[in-house]
Design a protein around this motif. Structure first.
Motif, PDB file in Angstrom:
ATOM      1  N   LEU A   7      72.589  50.381   8.672  1.00  0.00           N
ATOM      2  CA  LEU A   7      72.416  51.249   9.685  1.00  0.00           C
ATOM      3  C   LEU A   7      71.866  52.462   9.476  1.00  0.00           C
ATOM      4  CD1 LEU A   7      72.866  51.508  12.985  1.00  0.00           C
ATOM      5  CD2 LEU A   7      74.981  52.732  12.497  1.00  0.00           C
ATOM      6  N   LEU A   8      72.173  53.212   8.360  1.00  0.00           N
ATOM      7  CA  LEU A   8      71.554  54.484   8.110  1.00  0.00           C
ATOM      8  C   LEU A   8      70.420  54.144   7.458  1.00  0.00           C
ATOM      9  CD1 LEU A   8      74.682  56.062   6.217  1.00  0.00           C
ATOM     10  CD2 LEU A   8      73.729  56.823   8.600  1.00  0.00           C
ATOM     11  N   SER A   9      70.044  53.201   6.769  1.00  0.00           N
ATOM     12  CA  SER A   9      68.679  53.317   6.202  1.00  0.00           C
ATOM     13  C   SER A   9      67.673  52.739   7.487  1.00  0.00           C
ATOM     14  CB  SER A   9      68.586  52.045   5.111  1.00  0.00           C
ATOM     15  OG  SER A   9      69.056  50.703   5.838  1.00  0.00           O
ATOM     16  N   VAL A  10      68.245  52.004   8.428  1.00  0.00           N
ATOM     17  CA  VAL A  10      67.259  51.957   9.623  1.00  0.00           C
ATOM     18  C   VAL A  10      67.048  53.025  10.441  1.00  0.00           C
ATOM     19  CG1 VAL A  10      67.076  50.514  11.792  1.00  0.00           C
ATOM     20  CG2 VAL A  10      67.942  49.255   9.685  1.00  0.00           C
ATOM     21  N   LEU A  11      68.281  53.704  10.487  1.00  0.00           N
ATOM     22  CA  LEU A  11      67.885  55.117  11.198  1.00  0.00           C
ATOM     23  C   LEU A  11      67.017  56.208  10.492  1.00  0.00           C
ATOM     24  CD1 LEU A  11      68.956  57.141  13.645  1.00  0.00           C
ATOM     25  CD2 LEU A  11      70.928  57.723  12.056  1.00  0.00           C
ATOM     26  N   PHE A  12      67.384  56.347   9.368  1.00  0.00           N
ATOM     27  CA  PHE A  12      66.521  57.396   8.319  1.00  0.00           C
ATOM     28  C   PHE A  12      65.059  56.854   8.368  1.00  0.00           C
ATOM     29  CE2 PHE A  12      70.775  59.117   7.307  1.00  0.00           C
ATOM     30  CZ  PHE A  12      70.542  60.345   8.044  1.00  0.00           C
ATOM     31  N   GLY A  13      64.935  55.661   8.185  1.00  0.00           N
ATOM     32  CA  GLY A  13      63.662  54.822   7.795  1.00  0.00           C
ATOM     33  C   GLY A  13      62.850  55.032   9.255  1.00  0.00           C
ATOM     34  N   SER A  14      63.536  54.957  10.230  1.00  0.00           N
ATOM     35  CA  SER A  14      62.706  54.864  11.498  1.00  0.00           C
ATOM     36  C   SER A  14      62.350  56.515  11.612  1.00  0.00           C
ATOM     37  CB  SER A  14      63.257  54.279  12.638  1.00  0.00           C
ATOM     38  OG  SER A  14      64.468  54.878  12.977  1.00  0.00           O
ATOM     39  N   ILE A  15      62.958  57.322  11.417  1.00  0.00           N
ATOM     40  CA  ILE A  15      62.888  58.924  11.716  1.00  0.00           C
ATOM     41  C   ILE A  15      61.881  59.201  10.621  1.00  0.00           C
ATOM     42  CG2 ILE A  15      63.794  61.122  11.474  1.00  0.00           C
ATOM     43  CD1 ILE A  15      66.208  59.938  12.838  1.00  0.00           C
ATOM     44  N   GLY A  16      61.929  58.630   9.346  1.00  0.00           N
ATOM     45  CA  GLY A  16      60.880  58.985   8.563  1.00  0.00           C
ATOM     46  C   GLY A  16      59.466  58.221   8.664  1.00  0.00           C
ATOM     47  N   ALA A  17      59.634  57.311   9.398  1.00  0.00           N
ATOM     48  CA  ALA A  17      58.275  56.593   9.578  1.00  0.00           C
ATOM     49  C   ALA A  17      57.607  57.599  10.833  1.00  0.00           C
ATOM     50  CB  ALA A  17      58.476  55.272  10.390  1.00  0.00           C
ATOM     51  N   GLY A  18      58.323  58.037  11.591  1.00  0.00           N
ATOM     52  CA  GLY A  18      57.810  59.049  12.815  1.00  0.00           C
ATOM     53  C   GLY A  18      57.290  60.169  12.193  1.00  0.00           C
ATOM     54  N   TYR A  19      58.086  60.954  11.261  1.00  0.00           N
ATOM     55  CA  TYR A  19      57.646  62.070  10.345  1.00  0.00           C
ATOM     56  C   TYR A  19      56.241  61.852   9.765  1.00  0.00           C
ATOM     57  CZ  TYR A  19      61.726  65.177  11.190  1.00  0.00           C
ATOM     58  OH  TYR A  19      62.513  66.091  11.695  1.00  0.00           O
ATOM     59  N   ALA A  20      56.416  60.782   9.142  1.00  0.00           N
ATOM     60  CA  ALA A  20      55.068  60.169   8.220  1.00  0.00           C
ATOM     61  C   ALA A  20      53.925  60.237   9.114  1.00  0.00           C
ATOM     62  CB  ALA A  20      55.452  59.032   7.315  1.00  0.00           C
ATOM     63  N   GLY A  35      58.673  62.590   5.464  1.00  0.00           N
ATOM     64  CA  GLY A  35      58.950  61.438   6.282  1.00  0.00           C
ATOM     65  C   GLY A  35      58.992  60.225   5.190  1.00  0.00           C
ATOM     66  N   LEU A  36      58.316  60.546   4.006  1.00  0.00           N
ATOM     67  CA  LEU A  36      58.344  59.535   2.839  1.00  0.00           C
ATOM     68  C   LEU A  36      59.553  59.499   2.069  1.00  0.00           C
ATOM     69  CD1 LEU A  36      54.553  59.852   1.568  1.00  0.00           C
ATOM     70  CD2 LEU A  36      55.457  57.877   2.880  1.00  0.00           C
ATOM     71  N   LEU A  37      60.117  60.779   2.265  1.00  0.00           N
ATOM     72  CA  LEU A  37      61.378  60.573   1.406  1.00  0.00           C
ATOM     73  C   LEU A  37      62.578  60.358   2.256  1.00  0.00           C
ATOM     74  CD1 LEU A  37      61.301  64.294  -0.450  1.00  0.00           C
ATOM     75  CD2 LEU A  37      61.056  62.032  -1.288  1.00  0.00           C
ATOM     76  N   LEU A  38      62.441  60.252   3.454  1.00  0.00           N
ATOM     77  CA  LEU A  38      63.638  60.026   4.626  1.00  0.00           C
ATOM     78  C   LEU A  38      63.478  58.402   4.558  1.00  0.00           C
ATOM     79  CD1 LEU A  38      63.163  62.219   7.552  1.00  0.00           C
ATOM     80  CD2 LEU A  38      65.442  61.589   6.298  1.00  0.00           C
ATOM     81  N   GLY A  39      62.375  57.743   4.301  1.00  0.00           N
ATOM     82  CA  GLY A  39      62.217  56.292   4.329  1.00  0.00           C
ATOM     83  C   GLY A  39      62.869  55.900   2.875  1.00  0.00           C
ATOM     84  N   ALA A  40      63.062  56.592   1.834  1.00  0.00           N
ATOM     85  CA  ALA A  40      63.559  56.186   0.458  1.00  0.00           C
ATOM     86  C   ALA A  40      64.866  56.729  -0.004  1.00  0.00           C
ATOM     87  CB  ALA A  40      62.676  56.708  -0.676  1.00  0.00           C
ATOM     88  N   VAL A  41      65.477  57.775   1.179  1.00  0.00           N
ATOM     89  CA  VAL A  41      66.732  58.288   0.719  1.00  0.00           C
ATOM     90  C   VAL A  41      67.934  57.235   0.948  1.00  0.00           C
ATOM     91  CG1 VAL A  41      67.218  59.134   3.008  1.00  0.00           C
ATOM     92  CG2 VAL A  41      68.081  60.178   1.287  1.00  0.00           C
ATOM     93  N   SER A  42      67.823  56.302   1.551  1.00  0.00           N
ATOM     94  CA  SER A  42      68.886  55.224   1.507  1.00  0.00           C
ATOM     95  C   SER A  42      68.943  54.204   0.313  1.00  0.00           C
ATOM     96  CB  SER A  42      68.908  54.376   2.809  1.00  0.00           C
ATOM     97  OG  SER A  42      67.697  53.503   2.925  1.00  0.00           O
ATOM     98  N   PHE A  43      67.691  54.226  -0.274  1.00  0.00           N
ATOM     99  CA  PHE A  43      67.680  53.497  -1.522  1.00  0.00           C
ATOM    100  C   PHE A  43      67.895  54.229  -2.748  1.00  0.00           C
ATOM    101  CE2 PHE A  43      64.733  51.343   1.447  1.00  0.00           C
ATOM    102  CZ  PHE A  43      65.297  50.095   1.477  1.00  0.00           C
ATOM    103  N   LEU A  44      67.814  55.619  -2.812  1.00  0.00           N
ATOM    104  CA  LEU A  44      67.864  56.436  -3.846  1.00  0.00           C
ATOM    105  C   LEU A  44      69.379  56.838  -4.241  1.00  0.00           C
ATOM    106  CD1 LEU A  44      64.484  58.439  -3.793  1.00  0.00           C
ATOM    107  CD2 LEU A  44      65.251  56.387  -5.280  1.00  0.00           C
ATOM    108  N   LEU A  45      70.137  56.976  -2.851  1.00  0.00           N
ATOM    109  CA  LEU A  45      71.480  57.485  -2.922  1.00  0.00           C
ATOM    110  C   LEU A  45      72.475  56.743  -2.816  1.00  0.00           C
ATOM    111  CD1 LEU A  45      70.805  61.025  -0.960  1.00  0.00           C
ATOM    112  CD2 LEU A  45      71.036  60.721  -3.493  1.00  0.00           C
ATOM    113  N   ASP A  46      73.651  56.987  -3.176  1.00  0.00           N
ATOM    114  CA  ASP A  46      74.728  55.826  -2.989  1.00  0.00           C
ATOM    115  C   ASP A  46      75.757  56.610  -2.459  1.00  0.00           C
ATOM    116  OD1 ASP A  46      76.349  53.638  -3.476  1.00  0.00           O
ATOM    117  OD2 ASP A  46      77.320  54.346  -5.138  1.00  0.00           O
TER     118      ASP A  46
END
Length: 67
Positions: A7-20, A35-46
């Motif tokens: 859920l968090l990856s979908v949320l921050f990914g969609s916001i990141g897409a808008g920013y980008a 925006g690009l970092l928001l799309g990747a933040v859920s994959f980089l952090l645990d």
């Protein structure tokens, strides 16, 4: 990957897409990078709390950094 992370990856990914998209169309490099970092933040952090903290921080950066 559990439901919270998904859920968090979908949320921050969609916001990141808008920013980008906004950053690319308006030539605003800070929004584009955030925006690009928001799309990747859920994959980089645990962990959900670190993901939320980093996501909120990245969402706030364009409001404070004006280039």
């Amino acid at each position: 990957m559990n439901q919270t992370s998904l859920l968090l990856s979908v949320l921050f990914g969609s916001i990141g897409a808008g920013y980008a998209l906004y950053g690319k169309r308006q030539d605003h490099i800070v929004c584009l990078v955030c925006g690009l970092l928001l799309g990747a933040v859920s994959f980089l952090l645990d962990g959900p709390w670190t993901t939320v903290a980093a996501g909120l921080a990245l969402m706030a950066v364009p409001f404070f950094v004006r280039l």
